[in-house]
Design a protein around this motif. Sequence first.
Motif, mmCIF file in Angstrom:
data_model
loop_
_atom_site.group_PDB
_atom_site.id
_atom_site.type_symbol
_atom_site.label_atom_id
_atom_site.label_comp_id
_atom_site.label_asym_id
_atom_site.label_seq_id
_atom_site.Cartn_x
_atom_site.Cartn_y
_atom_site.Cartn_z
ATOM 1 N N ALA A 1 0.830 -1.202 0.000
ATOM 2 C CA ALA A 1 0.000 0.000 0.000
ATOM 3 C C ALA A 1 0.865 1.252 0.000
ATOM 4 O O ALA A 1 0.581 2.226 -0.704
ATOM 5 N N VAL A 2 1.953 1.215 0.789
ATOM 6 C CA VAL A 2 2.880 2.350 0.824
ATOM 7 C C VAL A 2 3.519 2.552 -0.544
ATOM 8 O O VAL A 2 3.641 3.675 -1.045
ATOM 9 N N ARG A 3 3.935 1.432 -1.182
ATOM 10 C CA ARG A 3 4.575 1.522 -2.479
ATOM 11 C C ARG A 3 3.622 2.080 -3.538
ATOM 12 O O ARG A 3 3.997 2.917 -4.358
ATOM 13 N N ARG A 4 2.355 1.614 -3.533
ATOM 14 C CA ARG A 4 1.372 2.130 -4.488
ATOM 15 C C ARG A 4 1.127 3.608 -4.268
ATOM 16 O O ARG A 4 1.006 4.377 -5.229
ATOM 17 N N ARG A 5 1.061 4.025 -3.009
ATOM 18 C CA ARG A 5 0.846 5.440 -2.716
ATOM 19 C C ARG A 5 2.017 6.273 -3.225
ATOM 20 O O ARG A 5 1.833 7.340 -3.810
ATOM 21 N N ARG A 6 3.240 5.756 -3.025
ATOM 22 C CA ARG A 6 4.416 6.503 -3.466
ATOM 23 C C ARG A 6 4.468 6.599 -4.987
ATOM 24 O O ARG A 6 4.821 7.632 -5.554
ATOM 25 N N ILE B 1 6.918 2.022 10.638
ATOM 26 C CA ILE B 1 7.010 1.916 9.183
ATOM 27 C C ILE B 1 5.682 2.261 8.536
ATOM 28 O O ILE B 1 5.620 2.982 7.524
ATOM 29 N N ALA B 2 4.592 1.755 9.100
ATOM 30 C CA ALA B 2 3.271 2.025 8.536
ATOM 31 C C ALA B 2 2.952 3.521 8.583
ATOM 32 O O ALA B 2 2.478 4.102 7.591
ATOM 33 N N LEU B 3 3.218 4.155 9.709
ATOM 34 C CA LEU B 3 2.917 5.582 9.852
ATOM 35 C C LEU B 3 3.790 6.432 8.937
ATOM 36 O O LEU B 3 3.292 7.321 8.230
ATOM 37 N N MET B 4 5.086 6.173 8.950
ATOM 38 C CA MET B 4 5.990 6.972 8.120
ATOM 39 C C MET B 4 5.741 6.722 6.642
ATOM 40 O O MET B 4 5.844 7.634 5.811
ATOM 41 N N GLY B 5 5.408 5.485 6.284
ATOM 42 C CA GLY B 5 5.154 5.172 4.888
ATOM 43 C C GLY B 5 3.961 5.907 4.325
ATOM 44 O O GLY B 5 3.935 6.265 3.142
ATOM 45 N N GLU C 1 9.548 8.625 1.055
ATOM 46 C CA GLU C 1 10.889 8.078 1.201
ATOM 47 C C GLU C 1 10.889 6.628 0.751
ATOM 48 O O GLU C 1 9.838 5.971 0.723
ATOM 49 N N THR C 2 12.072 6.093 0.436
ATOM 50 C CA THR C 2 12.186 4.677 0.124
ATOM 51 C C THR C 2 12.001 3.866 1.408
ATOM 52 O O THR C 2 12.211 4.365 2.526
ATOM 53 N N LEU C 3 11.636 2.608 1.229
ATOM 54 C CA LEU C 3 11.436 1.755 2.395
ATOM 55 C C LEU C 3 12.734 1.544 3.170
ATOM 56 O O LEU C 3 12.711 1.404 4.397
#
Length: 279
Positions: A124-129, A192-196, A201-203
């Motif tokens: 989900a974080v990657r898709r958002r980014r 990680i979930a909150l910051m993502g 930023e990259t993971l």
Amino acid sequence: MTTVEMVAVLLAGVGAGGINAVVGSGSLITFPVLLATGMPPVTATVSNALGVIPGSLTGALGYREELRGQGRRLLRLGTGALLGGFTGATLLLTLPAAAFERIVPVLVGLALVLVVLQPWLSRAVRRRREAAAAAGEHTADEHMASEHVASEHAGSRPGRTRRDGGPLLYAGLTLASVYGGYFAAAQGILYIALMGMLLDETLHRLNAAKNVLVALVNAVAALFFLFVADFSWTAVALIAAGSALGGHVGARIGRRLSPTVLRGLVVAVGGVALVHLLR
């Protein structure tokens, strides 16, 4: 402790240090092993909090390249981590032991859910980014216009939120640090979930920041516990030695190692711990 128990605690420390550096939730390895030695839950939590500090430090040092340029952000978020960690540690010793024994199964269950959901959260974080990157492809004129508008409305522009996360990230990480000071398992996954969700930023850079914040929470909680709580020096020393080695190794291979096997191990051991706590 018997010799077998000491070896088991040492190996659990190695596993926890490596898992914390790569994924998070390593306390779901050490905590049930300490319980299996007959240690009371609160004493096990305090001993674990003291023991995992070297692993947190070696894990953070292993990601030092990814920490470049994050000093100001970590200074700001670190104050919330210290405040939250101290609050959580205080709650651990202020609330009655019976309350801890009722709360811990819930926290272990929550941590296991977060571990299971971590791949979904990462996607989900990657898709958002990716969506943000696609939306950010503007012409030079559009970019200059947006910067001009942003300068007239300081504090309200999306770019600022993406750089430091704003009040929402600070509040969220502070609350997550209260959880971390009280019961450390899976606090890194919360970070990680909150910051993502709130930072572009990259993971790997998020994981580096997570390791520093976890180290701060563990350090402030451990400093508090050192003077006012009961703990086992033997368990602390064994976990410290193991976690230092595990954190160093985990950080070195973190860019290449798939966390699937580690996640499965965490869920399996955490499940055993949950069953043990509910008996």
